[in-house]
Write a protein that holds these residues in place. Structure first.
Motif, PDB file in Angstrom:
ATOM      1  N   ASP A  86      30.840  26.114  35.655  1.00  0.00           N
ATOM      2  CA  ASP A  86      29.770  26.182  36.656  1.00  0.00           C
ATOM      3  C   ASP A  86      30.308  25.833  38.040  1.00  0.00           C
ATOM      4  O   ASP A  86      29.961  26.476  39.040  1.00  0.00           O
ATOM      5  N   LEU A  87      31.158  24.824  38.118  1.00  0.00           N
ATOM      6  CA  LEU A  87      31.731  24.455  39.411  1.00  0.00           C
ATOM      7  C   LEU A  87      32.671  25.541  39.932  1.00  0.00           C
ATOM      8  O   LEU A  87      32.809  25.720  41.147  1.00  0.00           O
ATOM      9  N   ALA A  88      33.315  26.272  39.019  1.00  0.00           N
ATOM     10  CA  ALA A  88      34.155  27.389  39.448  1.00  0.00           C
ATOM     11  C   ALA A  88      33.312  28.451  40.148  1.00  0.00           C
ATOM     12  O   ALA A  88      33.732  29.036  41.154  1.00  0.00           O
ATOM     13  N   VAL A  89      32.121  28.703  39.630  1.00  0.00           N
ATOM     14  CA  VAL A  89      31.213  29.646  40.284  1.00  0.00           C
ATOM     15  C   VAL A  89      30.849  29.141  41.677  1.00  0.00           C
ATOM     16  O   VAL A  89      30.832  29.911  42.651  1.00  0.00           O
ATOM     17  N   LEU A  90      30.567  27.848  41.796  1.00  0.00           N
ATOM     18  CA  LEU A  90      30.240  27.295  43.111  1.00  0.00           C
ATOM     19  C   LEU A  90      31.425  27.431  44.065  1.00  0.00           C
ATOM     20  O   LEU A  90      31.255  27.804  45.236  1.00  0.00           O
ATOM     21  N   ALA A  91      32.633  27.139  43.570  1.00  0.00           N
ATOM     22  CA  ALA A  91      33.827  27.256  44.416  1.00  0.00           C
ATOM     23  C   ALA A  91      34.015  28.693  44.894  1.00  0.00           C
ATOM     24  O   ALA A  91      34.283  28.943  46.079  1.00  0.00           O
ATOM     25  N   GLN A  92      33.866  29.656  43.989  1.00  0.00           N
ATOM     26  CA  GLN A  92      34.042  31.053  44.382  1.00  0.00           C
ATOM     27  C   GLN A  92      32.941  31.498  45.333  1.00  0.00           C
ATOM     28  O   GLN A  92      33.172  32.328  46.225  1.00  0.00           O
ATOM     29  N   THR A  93      31.750  30.940  45.166  1.00  0.00           N
ATOM     30  CA  THR A  93      30.658  31.238  46.098  1.00  0.00           C
ATOM     31  C   THR A  93      31.054  30.853  47.517  1.00  0.00           C
ATOM     32  O   THR A  93      30.818  31.610  48.473  1.00  0.00           O
ATOM     33  N   PHE A  94      31.670  29.693  47.665  1.00  0.00           N
ATOM     34  CA  PHE A  94      32.125  29.280  48.998  1.00  0.00           C
ATOM     35  C   PHE A  94      33.262  30.164  49.484  1.00  0.00           C
ATOM     36  O   PHE A  94      33.288  30.569  50.654  1.00  0.00           O
ATOM     37  N   LEU A  95      34.214  30.490  48.610  1.00  0.00           N
ATOM     38  CA  LEU A  95      35.309  31.374  49.010  1.00  0.00           C
ATOM     39  C   LEU A  95      34.781  32.742  49.436  1.00  0.00           C
ATOM     40  O   LEU A  95      35.360  33.397  50.311  1.00  0.00           O
ATOM     41  N   ASN A  96      33.674  33.171  48.824  1.00  0.00           N
ATOM     42  CA  ASN A  96      33.052  34.453  49.172  1.00  0.00           C
ATOM     43  C   ASN A  96      32.188  34.362  50.423  1.00  0.00           C
ATOM     44  O   ASN A  96      31.564  35.353  50.813  1.00  0.00           O
ATOM     45  N   GLY A  97      32.110  33.195  51.023  1.00  0.00           N
ATOM     46  CA  GLY A  97      31.295  33.046  52.223  1.00  0.00           C
ATOM     47  C   GLY A  97      29.836  32.789  51.947  1.00  0.00           C
ATOM     48  O   GLY A  97      28.981  33.051  52.800  1.00  0.00           O
ATOM     49  N   GLY A  98      29.517  32.255  50.740  1.00  0.00           N
ATOM     50  CA  GLY A  98      28.146  31.860  50.446  1.00  0.00           C
ATOM     51  C   GLY A  98      27.410  32.743  49.468  1.00  0.00           C
ATOM     52  O   GLY A  98      26.212  32.537  49.226  1.00  0.00           O
ATOM     53  N   SER A  99      28.106  33.718  48.878  1.00  0.00           N
ATOM     54  CA  SER A  99      27.445  34.679  47.998  1.00  0.00           C
ATOM     55  C   SER A  99      28.218  34.833  46.699  1.00  0.00           C
ATOM     56  O   SER A  99      29.456  34.762  46.681  1.00  0.00           O
ATOM     57  N   TYR A 100      27.486  35.067  45.599  1.00  0.00           N
ATOM     58  CA  TYR A 100      28.136  35.315  44.315  1.00  0.00           C
ATOM     59  C   TYR A 100      27.196  36.112  43.424  1.00  0.00           C
ATOM     60  O   TYR A 100      26.015  35.789  43.299  1.00  0.00           O
ATOM     61  N   ARG A 101      27.740  37.131  42.818  1.00  0.00           N
ATOM     62  CA  ARG A 101      26.995  37.973  41.878  1.00  0.00           C
ATOM     63  C   ARG A 101      25.679  38.468  42.497  1.00  0.00           C
ATOM     64  O   ARG A 101      24.626  38.510  41.863  1.00  0.00           O
ATOM     65  N   GLY A 102      25.745  38.825  43.768  1.00  0.00           N
ATOM     66  CA  GLY A 102      24.576  39.372  44.450  1.00  0.00           C
ATOM     67  C   GLY A 102      23.599  38.344  44.972  1.00  0.00           C
ATOM     68  O   GLY A 102      22.630  38.699  45.652  1.00  0.00           O
ATOM     69  N   ALA A 103      23.828  37.072  44.676  1.00  0.00           N
ATOM     70  CA  ALA A 103      22.931  36.010  45.146  1.00  0.00           C
ATOM     71  C   ALA A 103      23.583  35.288  46.324  1.00  0.00           C
ATOM     72  O   ALA A 103      24.694  34.774  46.193  1.00  0.00           O
ATOM     73  N   ARG A 104      22.918  35.278  47.454  1.00  0.00           N
ATOM     74  CA  ARG A 104      23.440  34.555  48.620  1.00  0.00           C
ATOM     75  C   ARG A 104      22.686  33.244  48.755  1.00  0.00           C
ATOM     76  O   ARG A 104      21.469  33.233  48.947  1.00  0.00           O
ATOM     77  N   TYR A 119      36.817  35.013  54.700  1.00  0.00           N
ATOM     78  CA  TYR A 119      36.356  34.797  53.338  1.00  0.00           C
ATOM     79  C   TYR A 119      36.723  35.971  52.441  1.00  0.00           C
ATOM     80  O   TYR A 119      37.027  37.068  52.909  1.00  0.00           O
ATOM     81  N   ALA A 120      36.680  35.724  51.140  1.00  0.00           N
ATOM     82  CA  ALA A 120      36.904  36.792  50.172  1.00  0.00           C
ATOM     83  C   ALA A 120      35.732  37.772  50.225  1.00  0.00           C
ATOM     84  O   ALA A 120      34.633  37.426  50.674  1.00  0.00           O
ATOM     85  N   PRO A 121      35.933  39.004  49.781  1.00  0.00           N
ATOM     86  CA  PRO A 121      34.804  39.948  49.720  1.00  0.00           C
ATOM     87  C   PRO A 121      33.648  39.343  48.930  1.00  0.00           C
ATOM     88  O   PRO A 121      33.864  38.718  47.890  1.00  0.00           O
ATOM     89  N   LYS A 122      32.432  39.536  49.423  1.00  0.00           N
ATOM     90  CA  LYS A 122      31.281  38.879  48.808  1.00  0.00           C
ATOM     91  C   LYS A 122      31.045  39.320  47.372  1.00  0.00           C
ATOM     92  O   LYS A 122      30.377  38.625  46.602  1.00  0.00           O
ATOM     93  N   GLY A 123      31.619  40.444  46.989  1.00  0.00           N
ATOM     94  CA  GLY A 123      31.453  40.920  45.620  1.00  0.00           C
ATOM     95  C   GLY A 123      32.484  40.387  44.650  1.00  0.00           C
ATOM     96  O   GLY A 123      32.473  40.759  43.468  1.00  0.00           O
TER      97      GLY A 123
END
Length: 565
Positions: free
Chosen positions: A300-318, A25-29
Motif C-alpha cells: 500500500d505504501l508503494a502505491v502512495l510512493a508511486q502516486t507522489f512520483l507520478n505527481g499526485g495521480s495513480y491508476r486514474g485517481a488524482r 514527475y513520472a508519467p501519470k499513467g
C-alpha cells in the motif's frame, strides 16, 4: 573546505542510473509492476547485501539484542517493484507468567512476518494528515498562511494566535516536541484540548522543532473545516481512491493475525500491544490522531510512493495536484539548515536516506521502526517496515537497517563511466580512508592534470587531491571544477551531494618526480553514493605523460576499484 554547489536538476532520463537524474514527475499513467533488479537496470548485488543485513538484524549479535523481531522491505524503481521481502517474526514475544515483562513465545506460537503484514506506521501517519490538509488548501477551504486559530479558535491560547498552517506543516510553530496527553487528560476531548491550548517552547518561526502537537492540531483543523473525522477524510481522500485496502486507523480485529505486534507496555498498563496503535497519545485519542494511528502494508505504501512520483495521480485517481506535490517536497526551512522540510515531507535527511539523499529526496520515519524514502531524481523508493519496539522500545534503534536498505538501492543505481568501460570508484565504507595514486615525472615548466569527477558524499566525507615527492609528506593540490558553464576553484578538497553529474577537473603540477593521490576519507556515520574518477590524463604541452585510460596499471589502488557502474 569548499563544498560543491547544488544546481537545479538537469534532464537525463536513463533508467537504472544515478548520474542521469530525471526532471519533474513520472508519467501519470505509470503503474507498479513486479520485476527484478536486473530487469530494471539495477545491480542486484548491493540490494542482496542490504537484504542480508536486514535479515541478520532480526537475531542477537553477541550480547546485543536484535534490532527488531521482523521486517518487510520493498524497493521500487521506475515503476517496477524490484524487491519485496519479509524476514523474522510479526509476533515473537508475550507477557511472562508473572505478568511483569516480555518473554519469547514457543516457536510454534510465533507468527512469521509476511510481505502483506500490516504495520503500525507511527509518525509516517503524519504524511496522511499533511495530504488531507493540502487537499483542503486546493479546495480553498484552508490557507497555508492563515492563522490556525481562524479555524480552531481555542488554538490562539498562550500566544499562538498568529501561528499559521504552513508553520505547523514545517514544524516551526514553537511547540514542544511532545506532551503526555494520555496521562494528563481524562477523556479524549480533554486531551485534545490540552494539545490545542498547549504553551509554546520557542517563539513562533524562530526554531525548527519536530512536534507531534503540530499534526494533532492539523488533524483537528481538518475535522473542524469539513465536519468529518480525520479517519474518514483519509479514507475518502487517499486510501479509497488509491485502493489502499489495508491502510487506515483502528484496523479490523479480523486482520489481527496479519498485524505486527509492537510493545509490552506498563505505563499505561496495556500489556503486549497488538492490533491497536502503539503511540500512547494516539491510543488515548481513540486511535485517530494527526500524528500517529495509521496502519498499512509495504505494498500500500508503494502505491502512495508511486502516486507522489507520478505527481499526485495513480491508476486514474488524482489525490493531489502536481503543484501540491511540489509544495510537499520543496524545502521551506532554509532558515534552519539540516532540517529541510516541505509541507509534510522531511527532505534530504542522510541519517536515514543514505546515498539517496538530495534536495529532491523526501521521506518520513515512524517510531515503531517504519520508514519511507522517495527519490524523485531517480524515480525510486525504499520502504522498510519493522516492529523494532517489539517487545521493547529500549532494545535499540533500527536506523542502521534504514540506511542499509536505502544505500543498497543507491548503490544498485549505476554511475556510468565517462571514458571507456570503467571508472575508479572510492567505495562507501564508513570511517575509512581509501587512496588511488599514480607516479609521474613532470618536466621543467610543469604539467596539467585533467580528469572527470563524480562526487556524492556527506559534507564531512572529503575527497583530497594531493601530491608528494617522497611518498610520506603530502600537500593538497588546488584544482578547478568546471560544470555546464560554472567554474569553481577548490583548495585541494571537495565534498557534497545533490548534483548527480560528472564534472571536469584540472590542476597544475610543478616540475619533478612526484606521486599524485586521490584520498577519500569518511567519518564514522553516513555515506553518499561515493566518488568516481575517470579519464585521468597528465600533459606537458602536446606531450602526454600519463593516459589513465590506456594504462590503468599505472595506478595503485587501496580501497578503490575499477567499476563499470
Amino acid at each position: 573546505m569548499l563544498t560543491m554547489a547544488s544546481p537545479a536538476v538537469a534532464s537525463g532520463n536513463r533508467s537504472g542510473r544515478f548520474d542521469q537524474p530525471y526532471d519533474g514527475y513520472a508519467p501519470k499513467g505509470t503503474l507498479l509492476r513486479d520485476s527484478t533488479p536486473a530487469k530494471a537496470g539495477l545491480d542486484p548485488a548491493p540490494i542482496d547485501a542490504a537484504l542480508a543485513q536486514v535479515d541478520g538484524w532480526t537475531r542477537p549479535s553477541g550480547t546485543a539484542k536484535p534490532l527488531y523481531a521482523g521486517a518487510v522491505t520493498l524497493l521500487g524503481h521506475d515503476g517496477k517493484v524490484v524487491t519485496r521481502t519479509a524476514t523474522g517474526m510479526a509476533l515473537k514475544y508475550t507477557v511472562n507468567s508473572a505478568g511483569e515483562g516480555p518473554v519469547e513465545l514457543p516457536a510454534d506460537q510465533q507468527i512469521p512476518m509476511r510481505t502483506d503484514t500490516i504495520f503500525d506506521l507511527a509518525s509516517v501517519s503524519k504524511l496522511f494528515t499533511s495530504i488531507v490538509v493540502m487537499q483542503l488548501v486546493e479546495k480553498g477551504k484552508v490557507g497555508l498562511d492563515t492563522p490556525i486559530a481562524t479555524y480552531v479558535p481555542e488554538f490562539a491560547a498562550n500566544g499562538k494566535e498568529a501561528i499559521t498552517v504552513r508553520q505547523a506543516l514545517t514544524h516551526t510553530t514553537g511547540f514542544p516536541a511532545w506532551l503526555p496527553l494520555w496521562s494528563t487528560g481524562k477523556t479524549p476531548e480533554e486531551r485534545l484540548q490540552l494539545a490545542l491550548t498547549a504553551k509554546l517552547q520557542n517563539p513562533p518561526g524562530s526554531t525548527y522543532l519536530y512536534s507531534d502537537l503540530n499534526l494533532i492540531t492539523l488533524g483537528e483543523l481538518a475535522h473542524r473545516v469539513t465536519g468529518k473525522t480525520l479517519d474518514k477524510l483519509v479514507a475518502d481522500g487517499i486510501t479509497k481512491p488509491l485502493q489502499m485496502r489495508d491502510t487506515g486507523y483502528n484496523p479490523d480485529p479480523k486482520k489481527k493475525p496479519r498485524i505486527a505486534a509492537t510493545e509490552y507496555q506498563t505505563a499505561p498498563p496495556r500489556g503486549m500491544v497488538w492490533g491497536s496503535v502503539h503511540d500512547e497519545n494516539a491510543w488515548s485519542l481513540d486511535g485517530v490522531a494527526g500524528h500517529a494511528g495509521v496502519f498499512s502494508t509495504a505494498d500500500d505504501l508503494a502505491v502512495l510512493a508511486q502516486t507522489f512520483l507520478n505527481g499526485g495521480s495513480y491508476r486514474g485517481a488524482r489525490i493531489l495536484k502536481e503543484s501540491s506535490v511540489t509544495a510537499m517536497i520543496t524545502n521551506f526551512n532554509q532558515a534552519f539548515p539540516g532540517n529541510d522540510h516541505g509541507l509534510g515531507f522531511e527532505l534530504n535527511q542522510r541519517w536515514y536516506m543514505g546515498g539517496l539523499s538530495g534536495p529532491r529526496t523526501a521521506g518520513h520515519t515512524g517510531y515503531t521502526g517504519t520508514s519511507i524514502v522517495i527519490d524523485f531524481d531517480s524515480r525510486s523508493f525504499a520502504i522498510l517496515l519493522t516492529n523494532r519496539v517489539h517487545p521493547s522500545r529500549n532494545w535499540g534503534s533500527n536506523n542502521p537497517a534504514r540506511r542499509a536498505v536505502v544505500q543498497g538501492l543507491a548503490l544498485a543505481l549505476g554511475v556510468g563511466p565517462q571514458h571507456g568501460k570503467d571508472a575508479w570508484f572510492s567505495g562507501t565504507t564508513d570511517n575509512a580512508t581509501t587512496t588511488l595514486a599514480t607516479q609521474v615525472a613532470v618536466p621543467a615548466g610543469g604539467a596539467k592534470l585533467a580528469f572527470d569527477l563524480f562526487v556524492d558524499t556527506e559534507d564531512t566525507d572529503l575527497l583530497y587531491l594531493e601530491t608528494s615527492t617522497d611518498g610520506t609528506t603530502w600537500t593538497k593540490l588546488p584544482f578547478t571544477v568546471r560544470d555546464r558553464g560554472s567554474v569553481i576553484d577548490h583548495d585541494g578538497s571537495i565534498s557534497g551531494s545533490g548534483d548527480r553529474h560528472w564534472h571536469q577537473v584540472s590542476a597544475e603540477l610543478g616540475e619533478g618526480a612526484q606521486t599524485i593521490r586521490w584520498r577519500y576519507a569518511s567519518d564514522p556515520l553516513y555515506q553518499g553514493r561515493g566518488v568516481y574518477v575517470d579519464g585521468v590524463k597528465i600533459t606537458h604541452g602536446r606531450d602526454v605523460l600519463l593516459d589513465g585510460e590506456r594504462t590503468p596499471e599505472s595506478f595503485v589502488a587501496s580501497g578503490w576499484r575499477l567499476s563499470r557502474r
